[in-house]
Design an enzyme around this catalytic site. Structure first.
Site, PDB file in Angstrom:
ATOM      1  N   GLU A 127      -0.533  42.316   7.733  1.00 53.21           N
ATOM      2  CA  GLU A 127      -1.251  42.410   9.011  1.00 53.21           C
ATOM      3  C   GLU A 127      -1.850  43.808   9.168  1.00 53.21           C
ATOM      4  O   GLU A 127      -1.334  44.784   8.619  1.00 53.21           O
ATOM      5  CB  GLU A 127      -0.274  42.173  10.184  1.00 53.21           C
ATOM      6  CG  GLU A 127       0.413  40.838  10.164  1.00 53.21           C
ATOM      7  CD  GLU A 127      -0.143  39.882  11.218  1.00 53.21           C
ATOM      8  OE1 GLU A 127      -1.217  40.175  11.796  1.00 53.21           O
ATOM      9  OE2 GLU A 127       0.491  38.838  11.445  1.00 53.21           O
ATOM     10  N   VAL A 134       5.132  28.744  14.368  1.00 53.63           N
ATOM     11  CA  VAL A 134       6.216  28.860  13.394  1.00 53.63           C
ATOM     12  C   VAL A 134       5.909  27.959  12.205  1.00 53.63           C
ATOM     13  O   VAL A 134       5.726  26.754  12.377  1.00 53.63           O
ATOM     14  CB  VAL A 134       7.575  28.443  14.005  1.00 53.63           C
ATOM     15  CG1 VAL A 134       8.697  28.617  12.982  1.00 53.63           C
ATOM     16  CG2 VAL A 134       7.871  29.238  15.265  1.00 53.63           C
ATOM     17  N   PHE A 186     -11.959  33.215  17.708  1.00 53.11           N
ATOM     18  CA  PHE A 186     -12.696  32.469  16.685  1.00 53.11           C
ATOM     19  C   PHE A 186     -12.578  33.160  15.333  1.00 53.11           C
ATOM     20  O   PHE A 186     -13.563  33.435  14.659  1.00 53.11           O
ATOM     21  CB  PHE A 186     -14.167  32.306  17.113  1.00 53.11           C
ATOM     22  CG  PHE A 186     -14.851  31.137  16.433  1.00 53.11           C
ATOM     23  CD1 PHE A 186     -14.377  29.844  16.599  1.00 53.11           C
ATOM     24  CD2 PHE A 186     -15.966  31.330  15.621  1.00 53.11           C
ATOM     25  CE1 PHE A 186     -14.995  28.769  15.976  1.00 53.11           C
ATOM     26  CE2 PHE A 186     -16.600  30.268  14.991  1.00 53.11           C
ATOM     27  CZ  PHE A 186     -16.112  28.983  15.165  1.00 53.11           C
ATOM     28  N   LYS A 193       9.002  34.528  15.859  1.00 55.94           N
ATOM     29  CA  LYS A 193       9.207  33.125  15.506  1.00 55.94           C
ATOM     30  C   LYS A 193      10.639  32.684  15.817  1.00 55.94           C
ATOM     31  O   LYS A 193      10.877  31.555  16.265  1.00 55.94           O
ATOM     32  CB  LYS A 193       8.883  32.917  14.023  1.00 55.94           C
ATOM     33  CG  LYS A 193       7.387  33.103  13.732  1.00 55.94           C
ATOM     34  CD  LYS A 193       7.101  33.269  12.250  1.00 55.94           C
ATOM     35  CE  LYS A 193       5.599  33.367  11.988  1.00 55.94           C
ATOM     36  NZ  LYS A 193       5.298  33.838  10.610  1.00 55.94           N
ATOM     37  N   GLY A 253       3.222  27.835  10.272  1.00 55.17           N
ATOM     38  CA  GLY A 253       1.825  27.476   9.995  1.00 55.17           C
ATOM     39  C   GLY A 253       1.652  25.975  10.059  1.00 55.17           C
ATOM     40  O   GLY A 253       1.873  25.352  11.093  1.00 55.17           O
ATOM     41  N   GLY A 298      -4.444  41.054   0.873  1.00 58.30           N
ATOM     42  CA  GLY A 298      -4.756  40.704   2.256  1.00 58.30           C
ATOM     43  C   GLY A 298      -3.617  40.012   2.968  1.00 58.30           C
ATOM     44  O   GLY A 298      -3.806  39.363   3.997  1.00 58.30           O
TER      45      GLY A 298
END
Lengths: 329, 329
Positions: A203, A146, A8, A218, A148, A200
């Site tokens: 990762e 892949v 979540f 991907k 988004g 941001g």
């Protein structure tokens, strides 16, 4: 449609918001009535066979840091809660694909369809997972892994039906593309990375971006889905952008080119820095993703879009849920 | 599948070649066994219920300039030859859409499905034609009218299912884009046009390209199909590239932009020269086509590809035939 939502974070929260805000037209236009009957994060889970209140679970996450209502999450919830679909949205893990892969296989074993935006299980076990899905007669969808919200997988598989794709090459990681674009604008490698971190974009495990692991994952998914190959992450020859210097970038510019982290399927699977001509449609800047498919009869076609983002990825989950809805009816 | 092929120019000949060369895999992979039972051009027609020999009709066209075997073509053939599908590939006519529109309505009236790469009938009568198709319970497909082999219509309609497209803008005419790209490289408007003519890029009726009629026709098809509008060619505000000067192009360049003939659906339907930022993915050069769809949840996505070509357009007809095949089964 009863859904268990695994994870979540930004994507899961965007999905819940999207399903709420679109409730009416999803029902009238697509006969889709989604109900979140279970949700969990690392803190635990909440479940209600009548459907959880989207506002309540979002508030719980915001206020308590977890959706937990004291129930166990993970495999235990998937084993005990009855649902039609598992939406797997925990973080990608390329060491052993856990906990996502256990979520997925448990769900399929119970006859649930699976929509995964978690790339780890697909990158490490795509051929096995599709076999398990076929054996259990359930759908396994993963549009959001892949591109988004950009329907790259769907384009290659469906829009180009009847066509034979012979090769493809893509810029599939927005973070490294942002860094390389900044370097092309004159920033040093260090400053470009620091800027990307500050925004941001990078990762928590920086290696996923900088060493090309995300792009390779991907590429593996594309190779399996679009080209019918049976490959996993170790089959990709991979080099990241850590070795790219300001001189490399400036040299490329002087030749009318830009250094890009390109994932390609031509003679084998490869991720690595390459010089791309500035006028090539593939040569996009910033956090954009792009992929060029070359086909037998239709030439080369390029799709460009944002490759990440909670809302965008949630929209791809919605597309997959519509597919599942069709399979169910 | 019994096909009548209306028109035997570059696209028709490519289609016959494509269907022959792919005969085996079309049958094994898609259960599609196409048979050209009738073909005609302006010289007349040839027909054979068992299927015409592709090599023979191609040779007749090459040697005699027509496929005619002494049979009448046009509406007369469509009325007398039994077939499942009409492939309409005569030249686009934006005055009265003839003879294509009579071919299409006659075929639909006889219960034939229609695949049209002829833009005229769709640009002038899209809403009526879809109603006639629905009334006769036949499929009307036209993938090749926009983007040649690049499946732009399919992408917007199917790959983005569940998504709401709020606006789009495209470079839909390769000829004018080639001319404007040449001007950006320093050629005068006159030299750029002469060069495009020499390369065979300009339609016999130059107005179709230069006055934006071809782009406007594609815009109308997109607006109907993708946005559910009920519009025809006169609904488009249209300006071509004849007024674009070298100074305009140079001025745009000094602002980091390029002058492009943009067809847009935002507040109304418009075709006209616009300045597009060089870093916008839409800003493609040469004969390429590009279109950017902006959607509610997935941001802006751009597709780029060759917008014309016999083989490319034939590949889009094949996609449509596969759709029709599904409807028939």
């Amino acid at each position: 449609m009863r859904i268990i939502l695994s994870g979540f974070g930004a994507v899961g929260q965007s999905l819940v918001g999207l399903l709420s805000s679109r409730a009416e037209d999803l029902y009238t236009e697509y006969a889709l009535k989604p109900r979140i009957v279970g949700v969990f994060d690392s803190g635990g889970g909440a479940a209600d066979p009548a459907g959880l209140d989207p506002a309540a679970i979002t508030a719980a996450k915001r206020d308590a840091g977890t959706v937990s209502a004291g129930l166990p999450g993970g495999v235990e919830m998937i084993r005990s809660v009855d649902a039609d679909v598992l939406v797997e949205a925990t973080a990608s893990n390329y060491a052993d694909a856990e906990p996502g892969i256990s979520h997925i296989t448990t769900a399929m074993g119970r006859g649930m369809h699976v929509v995964s935006v978690n790339k780890g299980p697909l990158a490490l076990a795509f051929p096995s997972l599709t076999e398990i899905a076929a054996y259990n007669n359930v759908a396994l969808r993963f549009s959001g892994t892949v591109g988004g919200g950009t329907p790259i997988l769907d384009y290659a598989k469906n829009s180009l039906r009847g066509e034979r794709i012979t090769s493809f090459a893509g810029i599939l990681n927005g973070t490294t593309n942002y860094i390389l674009s900044s370097m092309a604008s004159g920033l040093s490698a260090g400053d470009a990375l620091a800027d990307a971190r500050k925004r941001g974009y990078v990762e928590a495990d920086e290696s996923l971006d900088l060493d090309g692991i995300d792009a390779a994952a991907k590429l593996v998914i594309l190779a399996n889905w679009v080209m019918g190959m049976k490959v996993t992450l170790p089959d990709v020859g991979r080099e990241g952008i850590r070795g790219v210097t300001g001189d490399d970038v400036a040299g490329a510019a002087s030749r009318g080119r830009a250094v890009k982290l390109v994932a390609s399927c031509k003679d084998g699977l490869k991720v690595g820095p390459e010089e791309v001509p500035l006028e090539d449609p593939l040569c996009v800047n910033g956090t954009l993703n792009a992929i060029s498919f070359t086909s037998e009869h239709s030439g080369t076609q390029t799709i460009i879009g944002r490759g990440a983002g909670g809302t965008e990825t949630a929209s791809s989950i919605l597309r997959d849920l519509l597919d599942v809805r069709q399979v169910m009816s």
